[in-house]
Design a protein around this motif. Structure first.
Motif, mmCIF file in Angstrom:
data_model
loop_
_atom_site.group_PDB
_atom_site.id
_atom_site.type_symbol
_atom_site.label_atom_id
_atom_site.label_comp_id
_atom_site.label_asym_id
_atom_site.label_seq_id
_atom_site.Cartn_x
_atom_site.Cartn_y
_atom_site.Cartn_z
ATOM 1 N N GLN A 310 0.832 -1.209 0.000
ATOM 2 C CA GLN A 310 0.000 0.000 0.000
ATOM 3 C C GLN A 310 0.864 1.256 0.000
ATOM 4 O O GLN A 310 0.535 2.238 -0.671
ATOM 5 C CB GLN A 310 -0.928 -0.017 1.217
ATOM 6 N N LEU A 311 1.958 1.233 0.746
ATOM 7 C CA LEU A 311 2.853 2.390 0.756
ATOM 8 C C LEU A 311 3.448 2.637 -0.625
ATOM 9 O O LEU A 311 3.607 3.789 -1.047
ATOM 10 C CB LEU A 311 3.982 2.162 1.773
ATOM 11 N N GLU A 312 3.771 1.567 -1.347
ATOM 12 C CA GLU A 312 4.385 1.698 -2.662
ATOM 13 C C GLU A 312 3.449 2.366 -3.661
ATOM 14 O O GLU A 312 3.891 3.112 -4.539
ATOM 15 C CB GLU A 312 4.792 0.311 -3.172
ATOM 16 N N ARG A 320 -6.580 1.196 -4.831
ATOM 17 C CA ARG A 320 -7.344 0.687 -3.696
ATOM 18 C C ARG A 320 -6.582 -0.457 -3.060
ATOM 19 O O ARG A 320 -6.412 -1.502 -3.664
ATOM 20 C CB ARG A 320 -8.715 0.175 -4.143
ATOM 21 N N GLY A 321 -6.143 -0.261 -1.863
ATOM 22 C CA GLY A 321 -5.461 -1.337 -1.170
ATOM 23 C C GLY A 321 -6.059 -1.603 0.180
ATOM 24 O O GLY A 321 -5.487 -2.306 0.999
ATOM 25 N N SER A 351 5.761 11.824 1.154
ATOM 26 C CA SER A 351 5.993 10.395 1.355
ATOM 27 C C SER A 351 5.075 9.877 2.454
ATOM 28 O O SER A 351 4.489 10.653 3.222
ATOM 29 C CB SER A 351 7.456 10.136 1.739
ATOM 30 N N ALA A 352 4.936 8.558 2.495
ATOM 31 C CA ALA A 352 4.106 7.903 3.505
ATOM 32 C C ALA A 352 4.929 6.838 4.214
ATOM 33 O O ALA A 352 5.673 6.092 3.573
ATOM 34 C CB ALA A 352 2.870 7.284 2.860
ATOM 35 N N ASN A 353 4.792 6.773 5.523
ATOM 36 C CA ASN A 353 5.492 5.766 6.324
ATOM 37 C C ASN A 353 4.508 5.090 7.261
ATOM 38 O O ASN A 353 3.558 5.707 7.743
ATOM 39 C CB ASN A 353 6.608 6.408 7.163
ATOM 40 N N SER A 354 4.719 3.810 7.492
ATOM 41 C CA SER A 354 3.871 3.062 8.420
ATOM 42 C C SER A 354 4.625 1.819 8.863
ATOM 43 O O SER A 354 5.386 1.223 8.089
ATOM 44 C CB SER A 354 2.550 2.669 7.761
ATOM 45 N N ASP A 355 4.404 1.405 10.110
ATOM 46 C CA ASP A 355 5.021 0.192 10.631
ATOM 47 C C ASP A 355 4.190 -1.049 10.345
ATOM 48 O O ASP A 355 4.566 -2.153 10.745
ATOM 49 C CB ASP A 355 5.238 0.321 12.142
ATOM 50 N N GLY A 356 3.063 -0.876 9.654
ATOM 51 C CA GLY A 356 2.221 -2.015 9.315
ATOM 52 C C GLY A 356 0.773 -1.760 9.673
ATOM 53 O O GLY A 356 0.400 -0.693 10.188
#
Length: 372
Positions: A310-312, A320-321, A351-356
């Motif tokens: 989804q981040l990619e 849509r993810g 940019s977007a960041n997430s640990d999950g």
């Protein structure tokens, strides 16, 4: 494959011809210099060594010298030509296959086969660089084509619901099954606005990506931009029971040269995205800080989070993810895409960041500081 062989043979012929011209020119030059300078010097040395002028012995020695020189130059030229032919054959054999592969791959690309790749080989740094550059270009073309196909598919999906709704009401009104009352009028207006919004969003992101966006650039305090975004979204967050927090101290002293309305639109899109993915009782934080020669504005939520996939694709059109976007039909699906295009127009980045999943998301946009 025939054109590739023709091109390789032409290259081999040109290599051989070029080397032959250089060798012949060198041999002629050596022969001419030897004929003009060598005999007088040799004759002078013979006279100084005690030979009589114009004696038969002297003439014989000078003739032997000239013949030996000509034979030596001729044999040397022949050996050089043979060596040049061998080198040309070796280079031709070494270059032919990589060139055929590049030519064939290029022809496949022109047919729309974007998955074509050129295998890298130990044929020299230049050919490896060419193969790498070609494969990079092919990968980007393949990505663009995949995005185009997905965009068309998603665009058709976005249009299908409002068109089906409008068509159903139109048939119902025409057949007398439905009446044009407040409810039907509201439904028709909602779907019409949705189509209009979708068209406007597509036009806006295309305008921004093509560099045709007019910006009213003026200096603004980052703190003011954060509070303006907060005021615009405060009621929506309160209605869903989500805390919207601004951290103004982190933005103290930061000024940027931007179009206030466009940056406000970006922040609204980011906050709307956070609102969609944060459950009631969650918190969304607006913050800013200086990162080198840029101002970084962050929108941090503790909601659904994002997977690496989804981040990619987060900033691609209509991607849509997640189930949240599928449930929420109020947006056009390209808010983040528009945001990226607007930030790019300001020479910034996003940019977007997430640990999950379940770990929240951090959306960060950077803008150059004045004078940078």
């Amino acid at each position: 494959m025939a054109p590739a062989r023709t091109n390789s043979a032409g290259l081999a012929t040109r290599l051989l011809a070029g080397q032959a011209i250089v060798l012949v020119a060198g041999a002629l030059t050596v022969g001419l210099v030897a004929a003009m300078i060598g005999p007088p010097i040799f004759h002078q040395h013979l006279v100084e060594s005690g030979h009589q002028q114009n004696s038969p012995e002297l003439v014989h020695i000078e003739t032997a010298y000239r013949d030996a020189s000509l034979i030596s130059v001729g044999v040397g030229l022949l050996i050089s030509l043979i060596a040049a032919g061998a080198v040309t054959w070796f280079l031709n054999r070494r270059l032919r296959r990589p060139l055929e592969q590049v030519t064939t791959a290029a022809m496949e690309l022109t047919r729309g086969h974007y998955s074509t790749r050129v295998p890298t080989s130990a044929s020299g740094t230049e050919l490896e660089t060419l193969a790498t550059a070609f494969n990079t270009m092919a990968s980007r073309l393949e990505g663009i084509e995949d995005t185009r196909r997905r965009m068309l598919s998603d665009l058709a999906h976005e249009l299908r619901t409002p068109i089906a709704t409008l068509s159903a009401y139109h048939e119902g009104l025409h057949d007398g099954i439905a009446a044009l009352g407040p409810e039907s009028r509201a439904a028709l207006e909602e779907q019409t606005r949705r189509l209009a919004r979708l068209a406007d969003d597509i036009d806006e992101v295309s305008t921004a990506e093509e560099g045709r966006l007019a910006l009213d650039l003026r200096p603004h305090h980052v703190r003011d931009l954060l509070w303006a975004a907060h005021e615009g979204m405060r009621d929506a967050f309160a209605a869903k029971g989500i805390n919207l927090v601004v951290e103004p101290p982190t933005a103290t002293g930061l000024d940027v040269h931007v179009d206030r309305n466009r940056i406000g639109q970006v922040l609204t899109n980011l906050l709307t995205n956070a609102l969609r993915h944060t459950p009631p009782g969650g918190t969304v934080i607006l913050a800013a800080n200086r990162q080198g020669e840029e101002a970084a504005i962050s929108v941090i939520d503790d909601g659904d989070g994002m997977t690496p996939e989804q981040l990619e694709h987060a900033f691609e059109r209509f991607y849509r993810g997640d189930a949240a976007r599928t449930r929420d039909r109020t947006g056009s699906g390209i808010g983040l895409t528009i945001s990226k295009a607007l930030i790019d127009a300001h020479h910034g980045s996003i940019s977007a960041n997430s640990d999950g999943q379940g770990e929240g998301t951090r959306l960060i946009l950077t803008l150059p500081l004045p004078g940078r």
